[in-house]
Motif scaffolding. Structure first.
Motif, PDB file in Angstrom:
ATOM      1  N   VAL A   1       0.815  -1.214   0.000  1.00 30.53           N
ATOM      2  CA  VAL A   1       0.000   0.000   0.000  1.00 30.53           C
ATOM      3  C   VAL A   1       0.849   1.264   0.000  1.00 30.53           C
ATOM      4  CG1 VAL A   1      -1.711   1.322   1.324  1.00 30.53           C
ATOM      5  CG2 VAL A   1      -1.998  -1.124   1.012  1.00 30.53           C
ATOM      6  N   LYS A   2       2.048   1.214   0.575  1.00 31.98           N
ATOM      7  CA  LYS A   2       2.844   2.441   0.619  1.00 31.98           C
ATOM      8  C   LYS A   2       3.178   2.964  -0.781  1.00 31.98           C
ATOM      9  CE  LYS A   2       7.160   0.002   1.609  1.00 31.98           C
ATOM     10  NZ  LYS A   2       8.190  -0.173   2.625  1.00 31.98           N
ATOM     11  N   THR A   3       3.067   2.111  -1.802  1.00 34.47           N
ATOM     12  CA  THR A   3       3.342   2.569  -3.162  1.00 34.47           C
ATOM     13  C   THR A   3       2.114   3.161  -3.849  1.00 34.47           C
ATOM     14  OG1 THR A   3       2.870   0.420  -4.182  1.00 34.47           O
ATOM     15  CG2 THR A   3       5.150   0.821  -3.445  1.00 34.47           C
ATOM     16  N   CYS A   4       0.933   3.003  -3.241  1.00 36.48           N
ATOM     17  CA  CYS A   4      -0.293   3.492  -3.896  1.00 36.48           C
ATOM     18  C   CYS A   4      -1.242   4.185  -2.929  1.00 36.48           C
ATOM     19  CB  CYS A   4      -1.008   2.354  -4.614  1.00 36.48           C
ATOM     20  SG  CYS A   4      -1.508   0.987  -3.531  1.00 36.48           S
ATOM     21  N   ALA A   5      -0.740   4.651  -1.793  1.00 32.00           N
ATOM     22  CA  ALA A   5      -1.600   5.246  -0.768  1.00 32.00           C
ATOM     23  C   ALA A   5      -2.352   6.466  -1.289  1.00 32.00           C
ATOM     24  CB  ALA A   5      -0.781   5.611   0.467  1.00 32.00           C
ATOM     25  N   HIS A   6      -1.717   7.290  -2.105  1.00 35.34           N
ATOM     26  CA  HIS A   6      -2.396   8.491  -2.620  1.00 35.34           C
ATOM     27  C   HIS A   6      -3.584   8.117  -3.502  1.00 35.34           C
ATOM     28  CE1 HIS A   6       0.330  11.440  -0.951  1.00 35.34           C
ATOM     29  NE2 HIS A   6       1.346  10.673  -1.328  1.00 35.34           N
ATOM     30  N   GLU A   7      -3.434   7.097  -4.330  1.00 33.92           N
ATOM     31  CA  GLU A   7      -4.540   6.639  -5.177  1.00 33.92           C
ATOM     32  C   GLU A   7      -5.716   6.183  -4.319  1.00 33.92           C
ATOM     33  OE1 GLU A   7      -5.425   3.250  -8.601  1.00 33.92           O
ATOM     34  OE2 GLU A   7      -3.802   2.909  -7.165  1.00 33.92           O
ATOM     35  N   LEU A   8      -5.414   5.468  -3.242  1.00 39.56           N
ATOM     36  CA  LEU A   8      -6.471   4.941  -2.385  1.00 39.56           C
ATOM     37  C   LEU A   8      -7.135   6.035  -1.552  1.00 39.56           C
ATOM     38  CD1 LEU A   8      -4.538   1.741  -1.395  1.00 39.56           C
ATOM     39  CD2 LEU A   8      -6.492   1.876  -2.950  1.00 39.56           C
ATOM     40  N   LEU A   9      -6.361   7.031  -1.131  1.00 39.57           N
ATOM     41  CA  LEU A   9      -6.948   8.159  -0.414  1.00 39.57           C
ATOM     42  C   LEU A   9      -7.955   8.901  -1.281  1.00 39.57           C
ATOM     43  CD1 LEU A   9      -3.972   9.711   1.563  1.00 39.57           C
ATOM     44  CD2 LEU A   9      -6.082   8.780   2.513  1.00 39.57           C
TER      45      LEU A   9
ATOM     46  N   VAL B   1      -5.095   4.330   7.599  1.00 40.84           N
ATOM     47  CA  VAL B   1      -3.882   3.587   7.231  1.00 40.84           C
ATOM     48  C   VAL B   1      -3.210   4.255   6.033  1.00 40.84           C
ATOM     49  CG1 VAL B   1      -2.999   1.388   6.326  1.00 40.84           C
ATOM     50  CG2 VAL B   1      -4.700   1.397   8.157  1.00 40.84           C
ATOM     51  N   PHE B   2      -4.004   4.611   5.041  1.00 40.23           N
ATOM     52  CA  PHE B   2      -3.443   5.238   3.841  1.00 40.23           C
ATOM     53  C   PHE B   2      -2.853   6.605   4.171  1.00 40.23           C
ATOM     54  CE2 PHE B   2      -7.152   2.866   1.724  1.00 40.23           C
ATOM     55  CZ  PHE B   2      -6.467   1.664   1.812  1.00 40.23           C
ATOM     56  N   ASP B   3      -3.555   7.364   4.990  1.00 42.36           N
ATOM     57  CA  ASP B   3      -3.049   8.677   5.397  1.00 42.36           C
ATOM     58  C   ASP B   3      -1.725   8.526   6.147  1.00 42.36           C
ATOM     59  OD1 ASP B   3      -3.389  11.588   5.701  1.00 42.36           O
ATOM     60  OD2 ASP B   3      -3.625  11.104   7.840  1.00 42.36           O
TER      61      ASP B   3
ATOM     62  N   LYS C   1       2.457   9.867   5.203  1.00 41.62           N
ATOM     63  CA  LYS C   1       3.265  10.706   6.103  1.00 41.62           C
ATOM     64  C   LYS C   1       4.448   9.966   6.705  1.00 41.62           C
ATOM     65  CE  LYS C   1      -0.795  13.398   7.185  1.00 41.62           C
ATOM     66  NZ  LYS C   1      -1.940  13.478   8.045  1.00 41.62           N
ATOM     67  N   HIS C   2       4.381   8.641   6.722  1.00 38.45           N
ATOM     68  CA  HIS C   2       5.437   7.792   7.288  1.00 38.45           C
ATOM     69  C   HIS C   2       5.722   6.701   6.268  1.00 38.45           C
ATOM     70  CE1 HIS C   2       2.998   9.441  10.592  1.00 38.45           C
ATOM     71  NE2 HIS C   2       4.137   9.579  11.220  1.00 38.45           N
ATOM     72  N   ASP C   3       6.895   6.161   6.309  1.00 36.17           N
ATOM     73  CA  ASP C   3       7.247   5.163   5.299  1.00 36.17           C
ATOM     74  C   ASP C   3       6.760   3.762   5.646  1.00 36.17           C
ATOM     75  OD1 ASP C   3       8.434   4.521   2.830  1.00 36.17           O
ATOM     76  OD2 ASP C   3      10.205   3.735   3.860  1.00 36.17           O
ATOM     77  N   GLU C   4       6.514   3.512   6.918  1.00 36.97           N
ATOM     78  CA  GLU C   4       6.147   2.154   7.356  1.00 36.97           C
ATOM     79  C   GLU C   4       5.034   2.208   8.391  1.00 36.97           C
ATOM     80  OE1 GLU C   4       7.491  -0.714   6.252  1.00 36.97           O
ATOM     81  OE2 GLU C   4       8.898   0.308   4.941  1.00 36.97           O
ATOM     82  N   LEU C   5       4.340   1.093   8.531  1.00 41.83           N
ATOM     83  CA  LEU C   5       3.401   0.921   9.631  1.00 41.83           C
ATOM     84  C   LEU C   5       4.183   0.443  10.847  1.00 41.83           C
ATOM     85  CD1 LEU C   5       0.481  -0.796   7.693  1.00 41.83           C
ATOM     86  CD2 LEU C   5       0.594   1.563   8.487  1.00 41.83           C
ATOM     87  N   ARG C   6       3.534   0.350  11.967  1.00 43.92           N
ATOM     88  CA  ARG C   6       4.215   0.001  13.214  1.00 43.92           C
ATOM     89  C   ARG C   6       4.438  -1.502  13.359  1.00 43.92           C
ATOM     90  NH1 ARG C   6       0.246   3.901  16.446  1.00 43.92           N
ATOM     91  NH2 ARG C   6       1.166   5.852  15.782  1.00 43.92           N
ATOM     92  N   HIS C   7       5.465  -1.857  14.127  1.00 46.83           N
ATOM     93  CA  HIS C   7       5.750  -3.233  14.567  1.00 46.83           C
ATOM     94  C   HIS C   7       5.928  -4.225  13.412  1.00 46.83           C
ATOM     95  CE1 HIS C   7       4.758  -1.714  18.500  1.00 46.83           C
ATOM     96  NE2 HIS C   7       3.531  -1.422  18.105  1.00 46.83           N
ATOM     97  N   GLY C   8       6.449  -3.784  12.289  1.00 48.05           N
ATOM     98  CA  GLY C   8       6.689  -4.696  11.176  1.00 48.05           C
ATOM     99  C   GLY C   8       5.473  -5.004  10.332  1.00 48.05           C
ATOM    100  N   THR C   9       4.336  -4.401  10.655  1.00 48.22           N
ATOM    101  CA  THR C   9       3.116  -4.644   9.881  1.00 48.22           C
ATOM    102  C   THR C   9       3.277  -4.090   8.470  1.00 48.22           C
ATOM    103  OG1 THR C   9       1.756  -4.514  11.866  1.00 48.22           O
ATOM    104  CG2 THR C   9       0.634  -4.162   9.753  1.00 48.22           C
TER     105      THR C   9
END
Length: 178
Positions: free
Chosen positions: A9-17, A29-31, A35-43
């Motif tokens: 999703v980090k490669t297409c978050a703007h499309e999904l927003l 999650v998309f927002d 603003k951040h490159d990764e989700l928390r705890h390895g997710t």
């Protein structure tokens, strides 16, 4: 013409927003990922998008916990691994056309089935709730790998251990009847 696309999703978050209200709770999650490159705890947030005539009509998203050490629980000598939470979104004007079923089958075959195969040494499962449950039940996912409600540390015994044990006993009874 239908086309599936699988990506992080980090490669297409703007499309999904840009889908706005069709995303409901996934919007956060998309927002976050814009603003951040990764989700928390390895997710990881992995997605299979479905396009009809070059227009995004829906997606299946797996909040993938495979690399999250906090999603492994050792309970009464048995190891359980929560591999993730499943979400489906169909753009409002494209609902009831069978797209979510196509996405569920693709999600199972392309992401979940290989992930379950990598974790045969533990009791591995994914979580689907609400409208995701009947979609996943129509796939080939074994019932012992699909939880149908969220759980907490307090309810782990009831909602995970007891539920998976009952699913396994049901499969065993069916096998004995054959």
């Amino acid at each position: 013409m239908l086309r599936f696309e699988h990506c992080n999703v980090k490669t297409c978050a703007h499309e999904l927003l840009a889908l706005g209200n069709d995303n409901m709770k996934m919007w956060y999650v998309f927002d976050w990922l814009t603003k951040h490159d990764e989700l928390r705890h390895g997710t990881q947030a992995e997605i299979i998008k479905l396009y009809a005539d070059q227009q995004l009509v829906g997606y299946a998203l797996l909040e993938n916990y495979e690399a999250s050490p906090d999603k492994i629980v050792h309970h009464q000598g048995i190891t359980y691994q929560d591999l993730g939470v499943i979400h489906f979104v169909t753009v409002h004007e494209h609902r009831n056309k069978g797209y979510a079923t196509l996405l569920a089958n693709a999600l199972y075959k392309d992401m979940i089935e290989p992930m379950l195969a990598r974790h045969r040494d533990v009791h591995a499962y994914v979580v689907a709730t609400g409208r995701a449950v009947p979609l996943m039940e129509r796939t080939d996912i074994p019932a012992i790998n699909l939880l149908k409600q969220f759980y907490s540390n307090v309810s782990f015994q009831v909602k995970v251990v007891d539920y998976l044990r009952a699913q396994q006993e049901s499969v065993t009874r069916q096998d004995l009847a054959i």
